[in-house]
Design a protein around this motif. Structure first.
Motif, PDB file in Angstrom:
ATOM      1  N   LEU A 195       0.861  -1.086  -0.096  1.00 53.89           N
ATOM      2  CA  LEU A 195       0.181   0.065  -0.096  1.00 53.89           C
ATOM      3  C   LEU A 195       1.038   1.295   0.253  1.00 53.89           C
ATOM      4  O   LEU A 195       0.441   2.196  -0.758  1.00 53.89           O
ATOM      5  CB  LEU A 195      -0.921  -0.066   1.235  1.00 53.89           C
ATOM      6  N   ASN A 196       1.991   1.208   0.646  1.00 53.84           N
ATOM      7  CA  ASN A 196       2.730   2.421   0.894  1.00 53.84           C
ATOM      8  C   ASN A 196       3.642   2.882  -0.390  1.00 53.84           C
ATOM      9  O   ASN A 196       4.232   3.863  -0.569  1.00 53.84           O
ATOM     10  CB  ASN A 196       3.790   2.236   1.847  1.00 53.84           C
ATOM     11  N   ARG A 197       3.458   1.764  -1.669  1.00 56.47           N
ATOM     12  CA  ARG A 197       4.145   1.995  -2.645  1.00 56.47           C
ATOM     13  C   ARG A 197       3.386   2.410  -3.812  1.00 56.47           C
ATOM     14  O   ARG A 197       3.686   2.393  -4.707  1.00 56.47           O
ATOM     15  CB  ARG A 197       5.136   1.003  -3.125  1.00 56.47           C
ATOM     16  N   CYS A 198       1.921   2.867  -3.172  1.00 57.05           N
ATOM     17  CA  CYS A 198       1.093   3.307  -4.257  1.00 57.05           C
ATOM     18  C   CYS A 198       0.438   4.376  -3.784  1.00 57.05           C
ATOM     19  O   CYS A 198       0.149   4.648  -2.675  1.00 57.05           O
ATOM     20  CB  CYS A 198       0.030   2.106  -4.389  1.00 57.05           C
ATOM     21  N   THR A 199      -0.032   5.339  -4.672  1.00 55.76           N
ATOM     22  CA  THR A 199      -1.213   6.385  -4.245  1.00 55.76           C
ATOM     23  C   THR A 199      -2.591   5.588  -3.975  1.00 55.76           C
ATOM     24  O   THR A 199      -2.969   5.058  -5.085  1.00 55.76           O
ATOM     25  CB  THR A 199      -1.327   7.430  -5.425  1.00 55.76           C
ATOM     26  N   ARG A 200      -3.113   5.813  -2.899  1.00 57.67           N
ATOM     27  CA  ARG A 200      -4.303   4.940  -2.673  1.00 57.67           C
ATOM     28  C   ARG A 200      -5.442   5.889  -2.943  1.00 57.67           C
ATOM     29  O   ARG A 200      -5.427   7.181  -2.618  1.00 57.67           O
ATOM     30  CB  ARG A 200      -4.359   4.550  -1.277  1.00 57.67           C
ATOM     31  N   LEU A 201      -6.476   5.270  -3.446  1.00 58.42           N
ATOM     32  CA  LEU A 201      -7.812   6.026  -3.884  1.00 58.42           C
ATOM     33  C   LEU A 201      -8.888   5.069  -3.388  1.00 58.42           C
ATOM     34  O   LEU A 201      -8.941   3.959  -3.550  1.00 58.42           O
ATOM     35  CB  LEU A 201      -7.835   6.309  -5.445  1.00 58.42           C
ATOM     36  N   GLN A 202     -10.012   5.978  -2.970  1.00 55.93           N
ATOM     37  CA  GLN A 202     -11.171   5.185  -2.396  1.00 55.93           C
ATOM     38  C   GLN A 202     -12.515   6.472  -3.109  1.00 55.93           C
ATOM     39  O   GLN A 202     -12.201   7.522  -2.837  1.00 55.93           O
ATOM     40  CB  GLN A 202     -11.375   5.241  -0.838  1.00 55.93           C
ATOM     41  N   VAL A 203     -13.339   5.560  -3.486  1.00 50.17           N
ATOM     42  CA  VAL A 203     -14.389   6.009  -3.981  1.00 50.17           C
ATOM     43  C   VAL A 203     -15.676   5.951  -3.300  1.00 50.17           C
ATOM     44  O   VAL A 203     -15.983   4.719  -2.930  1.00 50.17           O
ATOM     45  CB  VAL A 203     -14.643   5.892  -5.465  1.00 50.17           C
ATOM     46  N   LYS A 204     -16.457   6.877  -2.886  1.00 50.20           N
ATOM     47  CA  LYS A 204     -17.777   6.636  -2.098  1.00 50.20           C
ATOM     48  C   LYS A 204     -18.809   7.797  -2.436  1.00 50.20           C
ATOM     49  O   LYS A 204     -18.368   8.992  -2.399  1.00 50.20           O
ATOM     50  CB  LYS A 204     -17.456   6.671  -0.654  1.00 50.20           C
ATOM     51  N   ALA A 205     -19.740   7.427  -3.021  1.00 49.70           N
ATOM     52  CA  ALA A 205     -20.866   8.643  -3.270  1.00 49.70           C
ATOM     53  C   ALA A 205     -20.416   9.444  -4.332  1.00 49.70           C
ATOM     54  O   ALA A 205     -20.609  10.679  -4.400  1.00 49.70           O
ATOM     55  CB  ALA A 205     -21.395   8.968  -1.964  1.00 49.70           C
ATOM     56  N   GLY A 206     -19.302   8.747  -5.299  1.00 49.15           N
ATOM     57  CA  GLY A 206     -18.728   9.588  -6.462  1.00 49.15           C
ATOM     58  C   GLY A 206     -17.713  10.681  -5.866  1.00 49.15           C
ATOM     59  O   GLY A 206     -17.093  11.178  -6.748  1.00 49.15           O
ATOM     60  N   MET A 207     -17.343  10.570  -4.480  1.00 51.36           N
ATOM     61  CA  MET A 207     -16.181  11.425  -4.072  1.00 51.36           C
ATOM     62  C   MET A 207     -15.156  10.376  -4.050  1.00 51.36           C
ATOM     63  O   MET A 207     -15.107   9.314  -3.453  1.00 51.36           O
ATOM     64  CB  MET A 207     -16.684  11.968  -2.496  1.00 51.36           C
ATOM     65  N   VAL A 208     -13.858  11.011  -4.348  1.00 55.88           N
ATOM     66  CA  VAL A 208     -12.462  10.258  -4.363  1.00 55.88           C
ATOM     67  C   VAL A 208     -11.735  10.885  -3.282  1.00 55.88           C
ATOM     68  O   VAL A 208     -11.503  12.090  -3.132  1.00 55.88           O
ATOM     69  CB  VAL A 208     -11.873  10.430  -5.776  1.00 55.88           C
ATOM     70  N   ARG A 209     -11.260   9.875  -2.281  1.00 58.06           N
ATOM     71  CA  ARG A 209     -10.276  10.293  -1.251  1.00 58.06           C
ATOM     72  C   ARG A 209      -9.015   9.528  -1.567  1.00 58.06           C
ATOM     73  O   ARG A 209      -8.876   8.456  -2.031  1.00 58.06           O
ATOM     74  CB  ARG A 209     -10.882   9.982   0.056  1.00 58.06           C
TER      75      ARG A 209
END
Length: 235
Positions: free
Chosen positions: A181-195
Motif C-alpha cells: 500500500l505504501n508504494r502506491c497512491t491510494r484512492l477510495q471512491v464513495k458516493a462519487g467522492m474520491v479520497r
C-alpha cells in the motif's frame, strides 16, 4: 513527430491533484465492493494513461481475477495489428508476466546505465522512444495471489515505475501488507467522492467514462499507431 512520440502520462489527474504515474508511481484503487464505482474510477485512470501517452508507447498487461470486465472496453487496443493489451487468465500466467516485467526493468537499467533518474527523462535526453512503457492492471484480491506473484509484486512496486513499469491495482485493502500500500497512491471512491489514503478529498465527483468513449479511445490509439512513423536515426 519527435515530441509527440515522447509524450507520456507522467501523472494522472484527479480533481486538482496530480497522481504520480509512468516514471515515478503506482495507483491502488480500493474495491468499492457494493457497486461498480471503483471499477469506473480505475477505467478512468487507464483512459487518462492511454490518452496522454503517444500511441503504441505503452502496453497494458491485465489480470482480472474477479471477472469484473474492467478491461473489456479496451479490447480495441489490439485492433490495429499491434498487440497492446495482454490479458492473463491464471495466477501462473500472472507470475510469468510479472517475471517478464522484472526482466524488462533490468533491460531498462542496462540501457539507461544510471544516466537519468527514470525512463521518461532518459527518452527526453536522447530524444528517442527507447524501450517501452508498461501498465500492469491487477483486478484481484491481492493477498490471495500466489507466493510467486506476491514476491514479484513486492519488487516491482518499488523498482518498476522508474523503469517505465507502473501498476494500477483494483483490490480490497483488508489484510494487505502495508509495504504494498505504501508504494502506491491510494484512492477510495464513495458516493462519487474520491479520497486518498489519508482521507483527504481529491474531488467530489470524477468524470465517469462511458463504455462507448473507452471503446472509441482504444480503436483510436490502435489506428493512430498505424499511421505513425519514427524518424530514422543515422548511424
Amino acid at each position: 513527430m519527435a515530441k509527440e512520440i515522447l509524450r507520456v502520462a507522467r501523472t494522472l489527474q484527479m480533481g486538482s491533484s496530480d497522481l504520480a504515474f509512468l516514471g515515478s508511481g503506482n495507483i491502488w484503487v480500493e474495491d468499492s465492493v457494493v457497486n461498480r464505482m471503483s471499477i469506473l474510477l480505475t477505467q478512468e485512470l487507464i483512459r487518462q494513461a492511454l490518452a496522454n501517452t503517444a500511441p503504441g508507447q505503452v502496453r497494458v498487461i491485465a489480470y482480472d481475477a474477479a471477472l469484473s470486465g474492467l478491461l473489456a472496453p479496451f479490447q480495441g487496443l489490439n485492433s490495429g495489428g499491434e498487440h497492446l493489451l495482454d490479458m492473463v487468465d491464471t495466477d501462473a500466467e500472472l507470475a510469468a508476466a510479472l517475471f517478464r516485467m522484472k526482466e524488462q526493468v533490468q533491460n531498462v537499467h542496462n540501457v539507461v546505465q544510471g544516466r537519468a533518474a527514470n525512463l521518461p527523462d532518459f527518452r527526453d535526453a536522447v530524444e528517442y522512444p527507447v524501450e517501452q512503457y508498461y501498465i500492469v492492471v491487477l483486478a484481484a484480491d491481492v493477498p490471495s495471489l500466489s507466493k510467486e506473484s506476491l514476491a514479484a509484486l513486492y519488487v516491482l512496486l518499488n523498482s518498476g515505475p522508474a523503469a517505465g513499469v507502473s501498476f494500477i491495482i483494483h483490490s480490497p485493502v483488508l489484510n494487505v501488507n502495508d509495504y504494498f500500500l505504501n508504494r502506491c497512491t491510494r484512492l477510495q471512491v464513495k458516493a462519487g467522492m474520491v479520497r486518498d489514503g489519508a482521507g483527504n478529498t481529491l474531488c467530489t465527483s470524477f468524470p465517469v467514462p462511458s463504455a462507448d468513449a473507452l471503446i472509441s479511445l482504444s480503436h483510436n490509439v490502435a489506428n493512430r499507431l498505424q499511421s505513425m512513423a519514427l524518424d530514422v536515426i543515422p548511424f
